[in-house]
Design a protein around this motif. Structure first.
Motif, PDB file in Angstrom:
ATOM      1  N   GLY A  65       0.783  -1.222   0.000  1.00  0.00           N
ATOM      2  CA  GLY A  65       0.000   0.000   0.000  1.00  0.00           C
ATOM      3  C   GLY A  65       0.823   1.283   0.000  1.00  0.00           C
ATOM      4  N   PHE A  66       2.119   1.162  -0.259  1.00  0.00           N
ATOM      5  CA  PHE A  66       2.975   2.349  -0.350  1.00  0.00           C
ATOM      6  C   PHE A  66       3.535   2.453  -1.758  1.00  0.00           C
ATOM      7  N   ASP A  67       4.271   3.534  -2.010  1.00  0.00           N
ATOM      8  CA  ASP A  67       4.950   3.694  -3.286  1.00  0.00           C
ATOM      9  C   ASP A  67       6.443   3.905  -3.000  1.00  0.00           C
ATOM     10  N   PRO A  68       7.328   3.412  -3.880  1.00  0.00           N
ATOM     11  CA  PRO A  68       8.760   3.626  -3.643  1.00  0.00           C
ATOM     12  C   PRO A  68       9.120   5.105  -3.438  1.00  0.00           C
ATOM     13  N   SER A  69       8.355   5.998  -4.051  1.00  0.00           N
ATOM     14  CA  SER A  69       8.638   7.425  -3.897  1.00  0.00           C
ATOM     15  C   SER A  69       8.211   7.956  -2.524  1.00  0.00           C
ATOM     16  N   ASP A  70       7.498   7.130  -1.739  1.00  0.00           N
ATOM     17  CA  ASP A  70       7.107   7.525  -0.376  1.00  0.00           C
ATOM     18  C   ASP A  70       8.239   7.344   0.628  1.00  0.00           C
ATOM     19  N   VAL A  71       9.230   6.538   0.277  1.00  0.00           N
ATOM     20  CA  VAL A  71      10.322   6.254   1.228  1.00  0.00           C
ATOM     21  C   VAL A  71      11.109   7.536   1.469  1.00  0.00           C
ATOM     22  N   THR A  72      11.305   7.906   2.748  1.00  0.00           N
ATOM     23  CA  THR A  72      12.009   9.152   3.059  1.00  0.00           C
ATOM     24  C   THR A  72      13.461   8.915   3.484  1.00  0.00           C
ATOM     25  N   LYS A  73      13.731   7.753   4.094  1.00  0.00           N
ATOM     26  CA  LYS A  73      15.102   7.453   4.517  1.00  0.00           C
ATOM     27  C   LYS A  73      15.438   6.006   4.200  1.00  0.00           C
ATOM     28  N   VAL A  74      16.597   5.799   3.586  1.00  0.00           N
ATOM     29  CA  VAL A  74      17.128   4.456   3.360  1.00  0.00           C
ATOM     30  C   VAL A  74      18.314   4.288   4.312  1.00  0.00           C
ATOM     31  N   LEU A  75      18.220   3.314   5.209  1.00  0.00           N
ATOM     32  CA  LEU A  75      19.237   3.118   6.252  1.00  0.00           C
ATOM     33  C   LEU A  75      20.030   1.857   5.910  1.00  0.00           C
ATOM     34  N   MET A  76      21.311   2.037   5.575  1.00  0.00           N
ATOM     35  CA  MET A  76      22.118   0.930   5.063  1.00  0.00           C
ATOM     36  C   MET A  76      23.036   0.370   6.152  1.00  0.00           C
ATOM     37  N   SER A  77      22.863  -0.910   6.453  1.00  0.00           N
ATOM     38  CA  SER A  77      23.740  -1.546   7.458  1.00  0.00           C
ATOM     39  C   SER A  77      25.162  -1.671   6.923  1.00  0.00           C
ATOM     40  N   HIS A  78      25.273  -2.069   5.668  1.00  0.00           N
ATOM     41  CA  HIS A  78      26.572  -2.196   4.997  1.00  0.00           C
ATOM     42  C   HIS A  78      26.298  -2.314   3.503  1.00  0.00           C
ATOM     43  N   LEU A  79      27.342  -2.482   2.702  1.00  0.00           N
ATOM     44  CA  LEU A  79      27.164  -2.332   1.251  1.00  0.00           C
ATOM     45  C   LEU A  79      27.405  -3.622   0.458  1.00  0.00           C
ATOM     46  N   HIS A  80      27.458  -4.773   1.122  1.00  0.00           N
ATOM     47  CA  HIS A  80      27.505  -6.030   0.363  1.00  0.00           C
ATOM     48  C   HIS A  80      26.298  -6.059  -0.578  1.00  0.00           C
ATOM     49  N   PHE A  81      26.484  -6.683  -1.757  1.00  0.00           N
ATOM     50  CA  PHE A  81      25.472  -6.472  -2.791  1.00  0.00           C
ATOM     51  C   PHE A  81      24.119  -7.078  -2.475  1.00  0.00           C
ATOM     52  N   ASP A  82      24.056  -8.052  -1.549  1.00  0.00           N
ATOM     53  CA  ASP A  82      22.720  -8.577  -1.207  1.00  0.00           C
ATOM     54  C   ASP A  82      21.935  -7.595  -0.329  1.00  0.00           C
ATOM     55  N   HIS A  83      22.591  -6.529   0.092  1.00  0.00           N
ATOM     56  CA  HIS A  83      21.921  -5.481   0.872  1.00  0.00           C
ATOM     57  C   HIS A  83      21.810  -4.175   0.088  1.00  0.00           C
ATOM     58  N   ALA A  84      22.770  -3.962  -0.823  1.00  0.00           N
ATOM     59  CA  ALA A  84      22.879  -2.660  -1.496  1.00  0.00           C
ATOM     60  C   ALA A  84      22.481  -2.696  -2.969  1.00  0.00           C
ATOM     61  N   GLY A  85      22.272  -3.902  -3.508  1.00  0.00           N
ATOM     62  CA  GLY A  85      21.973  -4.016  -4.942  1.00  0.00           C
ATOM     63  C   GLY A  85      20.733  -3.247  -5.366  1.00  0.00           C
ATOM     64  N   GLY A  86      19.764  -3.112  -4.436  1.00  0.00           N
ATOM     65  CA  GLY A  86      18.510  -2.448  -4.780  1.00  0.00           C
ATOM     66  C   GLY A  86      18.515  -0.947  -4.536  1.00  0.00           C
ATOM     67  N   MET A  87      19.659  -0.361  -4.199  1.00  0.00           N
ATOM     68  CA  MET A  87      19.699   1.094  -3.958  1.00  0.00           C
ATOM     69  C   MET A  87      19.382   1.865  -5.237  1.00  0.00           C
ATOM     70  N   VAL A  88      19.836   1.291  -6.363  1.00  0.00           N
ATOM     71  CA  VAL A  88      19.609   1.932  -7.668  1.00  0.00           C
ATOM     72  C   VAL A  88      19.133   0.858  -8.646  1.00  0.00           C
ATOM     73  N   TYR A  89      18.600   1.279  -9.778  1.00  0.00           N
ATOM     74  CA  TYR A  89      18.263   0.309 -10.808  1.00  0.00           C
ATOM     75  C   TYR A  89      18.588   0.902 -12.174  1.00  0.00           C
ATOM     76  N   GLU A  90      18.713   0.029 -13.133  1.00  0.00           N
ATOM     77  CA  GLU A  90      19.038   0.460 -14.492  1.00  0.00           C
ATOM     78  C   GLU A  90      17.851   0.272 -15.409  1.00  0.00           C
ATOM     79  N   LYS A  91      17.645   1.226 -16.280  1.00  0.00           N
ATOM     80  CA  LYS A  91      16.582   1.109 -17.275  1.00  0.00           C
ATOM     81  C   LYS A  91      17.091   1.730 -18.567  1.00  0.00           C
ATOM     82  N   GLN A  92      17.053   0.971 -19.623  1.00  0.00           N
ATOM     83  CA  GLN A  92      17.506   1.424 -20.945  1.00  0.00           C
ATOM     84  C   GLN A  92      18.848   2.150 -20.867  1.00  0.00           C
ATOM     85  N   GLY A  93      19.772   1.527 -20.162  1.00  0.00           N
ATOM     86  CA  GLY A  93      21.127   2.052 -20.131  1.00  0.00           C
ATOM     87  C   GLY A  93      21.383   3.189 -19.160  1.00  0.00           C
TER      88      GLY A  93
END
Ligand SMILES: [Zn+2]
Length: 258
Positions: free
Chosen positions: A78-106
């Motif tokens: 019931g939320f939208d990704p644009s509703d998220v105000t803070k992303v709190l990262m424990s660490h940057l291994h890719f199974d935790h950080a891979g979803g910070m950004v995404y790619e679309k058409q290059g």
């Protein structure tokens, strides 16, 4: 007022190559995945009085229609990704950080366009200079150049109610978060407290940077969790995604149900 959502990204097997391979217990046989551990990946969404918080961002895998699994899960709640105000990262291994950004058409985009991303400065430095199998450079480089990034330096508090603390253990600059709401305390231990049974079993894990320290930290945090009645958010534990601990016969055990 407070709402917590477990954002399941699925179950995976991981072997020495550190690749996360989707594992469906109905379709796949664990015997076909020798020398593997089996883990769930599940970021958490927490709606507080002030924010919509996201704890870690998952692998960033897409579903069949090309949408990020984590975006789909957020919408289903019931939320939208644009509703998220803070992303709190424990660490940057890719199974935790891979979803910070995404790619679309290059092109690369922030997965949470209106959020501030909180990352421990030394963890980012370490990740950028130690591109092993565990870190993916491209998303980190993108985020480093983004206005959305806030680098944390050591321990402290965000907006008076989100405590962060460097722990090390799993990786040298791993951090944990403790969120105080009106009635509850939520603790996100990242990969220092990823599975409830690890507290009970007291094992030293090979995948930790400092296995003994990680084990000691797990038990220390679980003991505090008992004292302060924390809701512990377990990133790799489907069965005990939100765990409270109690002490029975001098031993810390998983409290259920609650
Ligand atoms: Zn992990």
């Amino acid at each position: 007022m407070t709402k917590l959502v477990v954002l399941t990204e699925g179950q995976y097997s991981v072997d020495q190559s550190k690749k996360f391979i989707p594992f469906d217990p109905i379709l796949h046989d664990p015997k076909d995945r020798p020398a593997s551990i089996f883990v769930h990946v599940q970021p958490f969404l927490l709606q507080t009085e002030h924010d919509l918080l996201l704890f870690d961002t998952g692998l960033g895998y897409a579903n069949f229609s090309g949408e990020l699994v984590i975006h789909e899960a957020i919408k289903n709640a019931g939320f939208d990704p644009s509703d998220v105000t803070k992303v709190l990262m424990s660490h940057l291994h890719f199974d935790h950080a891979g979803g910070m950004v995404y790619e679309k058409q290059g092109s690369t985009y922030l997965s949470f366009p209106n959020a501030t991303y909180f990352i421990q400065q030394e963890e980012l430095n370490f990740a950028l200079t130690h591109t092993t199998q565990s870190y993916r450079l491209a998303p980190l480089e993108f985020l480093r150049r983004s206005d959305a990034l806030v680098l944390l330096d050591g321990n402290g508090t965000i907006d008076g109610y989100i405590d962060y603390e460097i722990t090390g253990g799993h990786c040298p600059f791993h951090q944990v978060f403790k969120v105080h709401t009106a009635n509850e305390i939520y603790f996100f231990g990242g990969d220092v407290l990823p599975e409830a049974m690890q507290v009970v079993r007291r094992l030293i894990a090979k995948y930790d940077f400092d296995g003994r320290k990680a084990m000691e930290l797990r038990n220390q945090f679980a003991a505090q969790a008992v004292q302060e009645n924390w809701n512990c958010l377990m990133y790799h534990d489907r069965q005990n995604a939100v765990t409270k601990f109690e002490i029975i016969a001098d031993a810390i055990t998983i409290k259920k149900p609650f």
